[in-house]
Design a protein around this motif. Structure first.
Motif, PDB file in Angstrom:
ATOM      1  N   ASP A 164      25.985 125.814  34.240  1.00  0.00           N
ATOM      2  CA  ASP A 164      27.253 125.249  34.691  1.00  0.00           C
ATOM      3  C   ASP A 164      27.888 124.587  33.476  1.00  0.00           C
ATOM      4  O   ASP A 164      27.188 124.025  32.635  1.00  0.00           O
ATOM      5  CB  ASP A 164      26.953 124.218  35.790  1.00  0.00           C
ATOM      6  CG  ASP A 164      28.214 123.615  36.373  1.00  0.00           C
ATOM      7  OD1 ASP A 164      29.262 124.287  36.337  1.00  0.00           O
ATOM      8  OD2 ASP A 164      28.148 122.481  36.863  1.00  0.00           O
ATOM      9  N   VAL A 165      29.212 124.660  33.355  1.00  0.00           N
ATOM     10  CA  VAL A 165      29.868 124.062  32.190  1.00  0.00           C
ATOM     11  C   VAL A 165      30.086 122.567  32.381  1.00  0.00           C
ATOM     12  O   VAL A 165      29.742 121.751  31.529  1.00  0.00           O
ATOM     13  CB  VAL A 165      31.214 124.768  31.889  1.00  0.00           C
ATOM     14  CG1 VAL A 165      32.012 123.991  30.840  1.00  0.00           C
ATOM     15  CG2 VAL A 165      30.954 126.189  31.390  1.00  0.00           C
ATOM     16  N   MET A 166      30.655 122.188  33.530  1.00  0.00           N
ATOM     17  CA  MET A 166      31.002 120.792  33.770  1.00  0.00           C
ATOM     18  C   MET A 166      29.846 120.086  34.472  1.00  0.00           C
ATOM     19  O   MET A 166      29.603 120.322  35.650  1.00  0.00           O
ATOM     20  CB  MET A 166      32.248 120.697  34.663  1.00  0.00           C
ATOM     21  CG  MET A 166      33.451 121.425  34.124  1.00  0.00           C
ATOM     22  SD  MET A 166      34.126 120.660  32.648  1.00  0.00           S
ATOM     23  CE  MET A 166      34.866 119.198  33.369  1.00  0.00           C
ATOM     24  N   MET A 167      29.133 119.251  33.737  1.00  0.00           N
ATOM     25  CA  MET A 167      28.049 118.464  34.347  1.00  0.00           C
ATOM     26  C   MET A 167      28.110 117.059  33.770  1.00  0.00           C
ATOM     27  O   MET A 167      28.503 116.886  32.616  1.00  0.00           O
ATOM     28  CB  MET A 167      26.679 119.072  34.019  1.00  0.00           C
ATOM     29  CG  MET A 167      26.440 120.439  34.606  1.00  0.00           C
ATOM     30  SD  MET A 167      24.753 121.027  34.288  1.00  0.00           S
ATOM     31  CE  MET A 167      24.814 121.385  32.530  1.00  0.00           C
ATOM     32  N   PRO A 168      27.703 116.079  34.580  1.00  0.00           N
ATOM     33  CA  PRO A 168      27.657 114.721  34.026  1.00  0.00           C
ATOM     34  C   PRO A 168      26.593 114.643  32.939  1.00  0.00           C
ATOM     35  O   PRO A 168      25.629 115.409  32.956  1.00  0.00           O
ATOM     36  CB  PRO A 168      27.261 113.856  35.235  1.00  0.00           C
ATOM     37  CG  PRO A 168      26.730 114.788  36.263  1.00  0.00           C
ATOM     38  CD  PRO A 168      27.286 116.148  35.973  1.00  0.00           C
ATOM     39  N   GLY A 169      26.766 113.753  31.994  1.00  0.00           N
ATOM     40  CA  GLY A 169      25.791 113.644  30.909  1.00  0.00           C
ATOM     41  C   GLY A 169      25.991 114.795  29.945  1.00  0.00           C
ATOM     42  O   GLY A 169      27.043 114.953  29.351  1.00  0.00           O
ATOM     43  N   MET A 170      24.964 115.627  29.832  1.00  0.00           N
ATOM     44  CA  MET A 170      25.003 116.757  28.904  1.00  0.00           C
ATOM     45  C   MET A 170      25.692 117.934  29.594  1.00  0.00           C
ATOM     46  O   MET A 170      25.178 118.442  30.588  1.00  0.00           O
ATOM     47  CB  MET A 170      23.562 117.119  28.530  1.00  0.00           C
ATOM     48  CG  MET A 170      23.450 117.907  27.246  1.00  0.00           C
ATOM     49  SD  MET A 170      21.766 118.523  26.960  1.00  0.00           S
ATOM     50  CE  MET A 170      20.795 117.057  26.974  1.00  0.00           C
ATOM     51  N   ASP A 171      26.840 118.370  29.079  1.00  0.00           N
ATOM     52  CA  ASP A 171      27.527 119.502  29.709  1.00  0.00           C
ATOM     53  C   ASP A 171      26.881 120.829  29.285  1.00  0.00           C
ATOM     54  O   ASP A 171      25.933 120.851  28.495  1.00  0.00           O
ATOM     55  CB  ASP A 171      29.030 119.467  29.408  1.00  0.00           C
ATOM     56  CG  ASP A 171      29.349 119.684  27.931  1.00  0.00           C
ATOM     57  OD1 ASP A 171      28.421 119.898  27.125  1.00  0.00           O
ATOM     58  OD2 ASP A 171      30.538 119.632  27.585  1.00  0.00           O
ATOM     59  N   GLY A 172      27.416 121.922  29.832  1.00  0.00           N
ATOM     60  CA  GLY A 172      26.847 123.243  29.548  1.00  0.00           C
ATOM     61  C   GLY A 172      26.808 123.585  28.069  1.00  0.00           C
ATOM     62  O   GLY A 172      25.761 123.980  27.544  1.00  0.00           O
ATOM     63  N   PRO A 173      27.940 123.439  27.354  1.00  0.00           N
ATOM     64  CA  PRO A 173      27.924 123.750  25.925  1.00  0.00           C
ATOM     65  C   PRO A 173      26.918 122.918  25.132  1.00  0.00           C
ATOM     66  O   PRO A 173      26.239 123.446  24.248  1.00  0.00           O
ATOM     67  CB  PRO A 173      29.365 123.464  25.492  1.00  0.00           C
ATOM     68  CG  PRO A 173      30.178 123.751  26.726  1.00  0.00           C
ATOM     69  CD  PRO A 173      29.310 123.259  27.861  1.00  0.00           C
ATOM     70  N   SER A 174      26.775 121.622  25.474  1.00  0.00           N
ATOM     71  CA  SER A 174      25.787 120.778  24.777  1.00  0.00           C
ATOM     72  C   SER A 174      24.370 121.236  25.104  1.00  0.00           C
ATOM     73  O   SER A 174      23.498 121.251  24.236  1.00  0.00           O
ATOM     74  CB  SER A 174      25.920 119.310  25.198  1.00  0.00           C
ATOM     75  OG  SER A 174      27.242 118.885  25.060  1.00  0.00           O
ATOM     76  N   THR A 175      24.157 121.607  26.367  1.00  0.00           N
ATOM     77  CA  THR A 175      22.838 122.100  26.788  1.00  0.00           C
ATOM     78  C   THR A 175      22.497 123.371  26.016  1.00  0.00           C
ATOM     79  O   THR A 175      21.377 123.532  25.518  1.00  0.00           O
ATOM     80  CB  THR A 175      22.831 122.372  28.306  1.00  0.00           C
ATOM     81  OG1 THR A 175      23.182 121.167  28.994  1.00  0.00           O
ATOM     82  CG2 THR A 175      21.451 122.831  28.779  1.00  0.00           C
ATOM     83  N   LEU A 176      23.480 124.269  25.889  1.00  0.00           N
ATOM     84  CA  LEU A 176      23.267 125.516  25.144  1.00  0.00           C
ATOM     85  C   LEU A 176      22.853 125.215  23.703  1.00  0.00           C
ATOM     86  O   LEU A 176      21.908 125.814  23.177  1.00  0.00           O
ATOM     87  CB  LEU A 176      24.542 126.366  25.174  1.00  0.00           C
ATOM     88  CG  LEU A 176      24.551 127.603  24.259  1.00  0.00           C
ATOM     89  CD1 LEU A 176      23.386 128.532  24.550  1.00  0.00           C
ATOM     90  CD2 LEU A 176      25.866 128.360  24.397  1.00  0.00           C
ATOM     91  N   LYS A 177      23.541 124.272  23.080  1.00  0.00           N
ATOM     92  CA  LYS A 177      23.249 123.917  21.697  1.00  0.00           C
ATOM     93  C   LYS A 177      21.809 123.420  21.553  1.00  0.00           C
ATOM     94  O   LYS A 177      21.091 123.804  20.628  1.00  0.00           O
ATOM     95  CB  LYS A 177      24.222 122.817  21.269  1.00  0.00           C
ATOM     96  CG  LYS A 177      24.493 122.752  19.806  1.00  0.00           C
ATOM     97  CD  LYS A 177      25.730 121.878  19.607  1.00  0.00           C
ATOM     98  CE  LYS A 177      25.864 121.422  18.182  1.00  0.00           C
ATOM     99  NZ  LYS A 177      27.026 120.529  18.049  1.00  0.00           N
TER     100      LYS A 177
END
Length: 129
Positions: A57-70
């Motif tokens: 999911d892209v929009m999430m509280p805390g760590m968003d999708g792009p940050s999670t991917l990184k």
């Protein structure tokens, strides 16, 4: 010949969407799905689950999708694991941005539970064709 896709790690903070996606992917797609409610949880659980594909999911509280991917890409075993973003933000520029981040594709939300598994399978086959 590509490996068959069996293990998907899905990161989504909404319990209702988690439930629908699990049904769609497990009942209709025959996949084994590990659901995480946050990027942090995904980073903790991914190494043990060894997913072949990430749905983020892209929009999430805390760590968003792009940050999670990184963060996932920083783990050597996941540096090439395909990632699909799921988001309501699917303007062409936004989709191009997600692909620049390393996503193989973007599935628009709300998704159709009846076609979600076949969509994921099609994307998998395209990555491994």
């Amino acid at each position: 010949m590509a490996d068959n896709l069996t293990r998907i790690l899905y990161v989504e903070d909404e319990p209702d969407i988690q439930m629908v996606a699990r049904l769609a992917l497990e009942a209709l797609g025959g996949f084994t799905v590990e659901i995480c409610s946050s990027g942090d949880e995904a980073l903790q659980r991914a190494p043990g689950f060894k997913p072949q594909l990430f749905l983020l999911d892209v929009m999430m509280p805390g760590m968003d999708g792009p940050s999670t991917l990184k963060m996932l890409r920083a783990l050597p075993q996941f540096s090439y694991t395909p990632v699909i973003f799921m988001t309501a933000k699917v303007q062409p520029g936004e989709v191009a941005g997600y692909k620049d981040l390393g996503a193989v594709d973007v599935i628009p939300k709300p998704f159709d539970p009846m076609t979600l598994a076949s969509r994921v399978q099609d994307i998998w086959e395209r990555c491994h064709g």
